[in-house]
Design a protein around this motif. Structure first.
Motif, short mmCIF file in Angstrom:
data_model
loop_
_atom_site.label_atom_id
_atom_site.label_comp_id
_atom_site.label_asym_id
_atom_site.label_seq_id
_atom_site.Cartn_x
_atom_site.Cartn_y
_atom_site.Cartn_z
N HIS A 277 0.85 -1.19 0.00
CA HIS A 277 0.00 0.00 0.00
C HIS A 277 0.89 1.25 0.00
N PHE A 290 -4.23 9.69 0.96
CA PHE A 290 -4.60 8.87 -0.17
C PHE A 290 -6.10 9.08 -0.42
N GLU A 292 -9.54 8.39 -2.89
CA GLU A 292 -10.20 7.60 -3.92
C GLU A 292 -11.43 8.37 -4.37
N GLN A 298 -7.44 7.04 -7.98
CA GLN A 298 -6.64 7.13 -6.77
C GLN A 298 -5.59 8.24 -6.89
#
Length: 431
Positions: A277, A290, A292, A298
């Motif tokens: 990750h 991060f 989404e 992403q």
């Protein structure tokens, strides 16, 4: 160009600590560059401090005042920078500045998470700007992307390392084998942790930032009290070893995501993150976020999450933007809270979990443990058992399960004579 079109924009600075002193120095040292970028010069007209007697190298003592309210409410000031932190007197000072017609730049995550609606409403009513890039992740530009760049998309999740102190401590525990207490002392010696580190190590700082991120991402007013929170003080060497065995590292993650019913799932927890990750490789005191989203997919933002110069960079970025708006007679984006989504109850939030326990090393125990999880609707992905004489250490990784289901299964396991005390639980991300 008329006199009013060329006159300096007046700036008041509230607070002259690590970040404030850097902001003041950069305003002076970069005066010509800032003038070129804005179209008019900036003039620092005052700095509010608590103690006038402290030496501040490079800062003109004539600018200092201990009357913060008088400085914040000056009607001739165009822009007020608030770097005091905390709820009061920061809230009253910001409201006074807005009432006097000043646009406000702040790094105050605690205030925005606790009572951002009041500040936003006051700014909207007064027709002034409110900017706060430095409130979430230091130098990392994340507020503006969520407020502006992704406003045409649908964000579905925001996951991040948003506290440099805890990331440094956990990184030291993982890479150097340091225990929590020793790593905390090292963080304090390096200036990464306060003398009282509670806000960092107990997750309050990260939870405030999670509330701000969720508010921006999901166009809903979210407060600190909405965030399910757990700090890192309970993370042990055994947890670190278990994470390594599973190809993971432990990070304090702030997670904001949409649940199936459209409500917002919020939490700050120590989490086992798979090494594959992107967030697993963030070292030391760095932060990373991060995102989404439905269309952009992403996105990853990474950089220094604290420190005088990095945070001052974010403050000055907001200052230039707010100053340009003044020059052009416009306003930046205000609060967006049209969706009014609910908050997912903590027990209903789904995650994957790693549960470890010490059990009698005898036939039937593993089956009994698996049955207990199954009876509470928890499906197991993997089981690892390590014999230790008459006992065994059992590590169980679940598939996605609701938090209350896992807690209920653990409560039943805790009553089983075959299971010893000391069951530990940790969320899993990406593994």
């Amino acid at each position: 160009m008329t006199r009013s079109e060329s006159a300096p924009l007046k700036v008041a600075l509230l607070g002259c600590g690590v970040v404030g002193s850097q902001v003041a120095r950069q305003l002076i040292e970069q005066a010509e560059d800032l003038r070129a970028r804005i179209g008019r010069p900036l003039e620092l007209v005052g700095i509010a401090v608590r103690r006038l007697e402290i030496e501040r190298p490079g800062i003109d003592r004539a600018l200092l005042t201990d009357d913060a309210f008088a400085l914040a409410s000056r009607p001739d000031v165009d822009l007020v920078i608030e770097l005091l932190g905390g709820i009061e007197p920061a809230r009253s000072l910001i409201l006074a500045a807005i009432a006097a017609g000043s646009s406000v730049i702040t790094a105050n995550k605690a205030l925005l998470a606790e009572d951002g609606a009041t500040i936003y409403s006051a700014a909207e009513d007064a027709g002034v700007d409110l900017y706060y890039e430095a409130a979430v992740a230091g130098a990392i530009p994340i507020v503006r992307p969520l407020r502006e760049s992704l406003v045409g998309d649908e964000v579905t999740a925001v996951v991040g390392i948003v506290n440099g102190t805890t990331n440094f401590i956990l990184d030291q525990m993982h890479t150097e084998g340091t225990d929590f207490s020793t790593a905390l002392v090292q963080a304090q010696q390096l200036g990464l942790a306060e003398a009282d580190p509670t806000a960092d190590v107990e997750g309050f700082d990260a939870a405030s930032k999670a509330a701000i991120l969720a508010s921006l991402a999901f166009h809903t007013r979210v407060r600190l009290s909405d965030v399910d929170r757990e700090g890192i003080t309970g993370v042990t060497a055994a947890d670190i070893a278990a994470a390594k065995e599973r190809g993971c590292v432990i990070k304090l993650l702030a997670r904001c995501s949409l649940s199936a019913d459209g409500s917002i799932a919020l939490g700050v927890h120590p989490t086992m993150v798979a090494k594959a990750h992107p967030l697993a490789s963030i070292p030391g005191a760095y932060n990373a976020i991060f995102i989404e989203s439905r269309n952009a997919g992403q996105l990853m933002f990474m950089g220094p999450g604290a420190g005088g110069s990095p945070t001052a960079s974010a403050v000055l970025g907001d200052l230039v933007t707010a100053a340009r708006n003044r020059v052009r007679g416009g306003l930046g984006p205000g609060e967006s809270h049209y969706s009014e989504r609910g908050i997912t109850p903590a027990g209903e939030i789904s995650s994957r979990y790693y549960v470890s326990m010490t059990v009698h090393d005898e036939p039937g125990v593993l089956a009994a443990v698996a049955t207990s999880f199954a009876e509470h609707g928890v499906s197991l992905q993997a089981v690892r058992q390590e014999s230790q004489g008459a006992e065994a250490r059992l590590g169980v990784t679940t598939h996605l399960a609701k938090h209350h289901q896992v807690i209920e299964a653990i409560a039943e396991l805790d009553r089983m004579p075959e299971v010893h005390a000391g069951i530990s639980l940790m969320r899993v991300e990406g593994a």
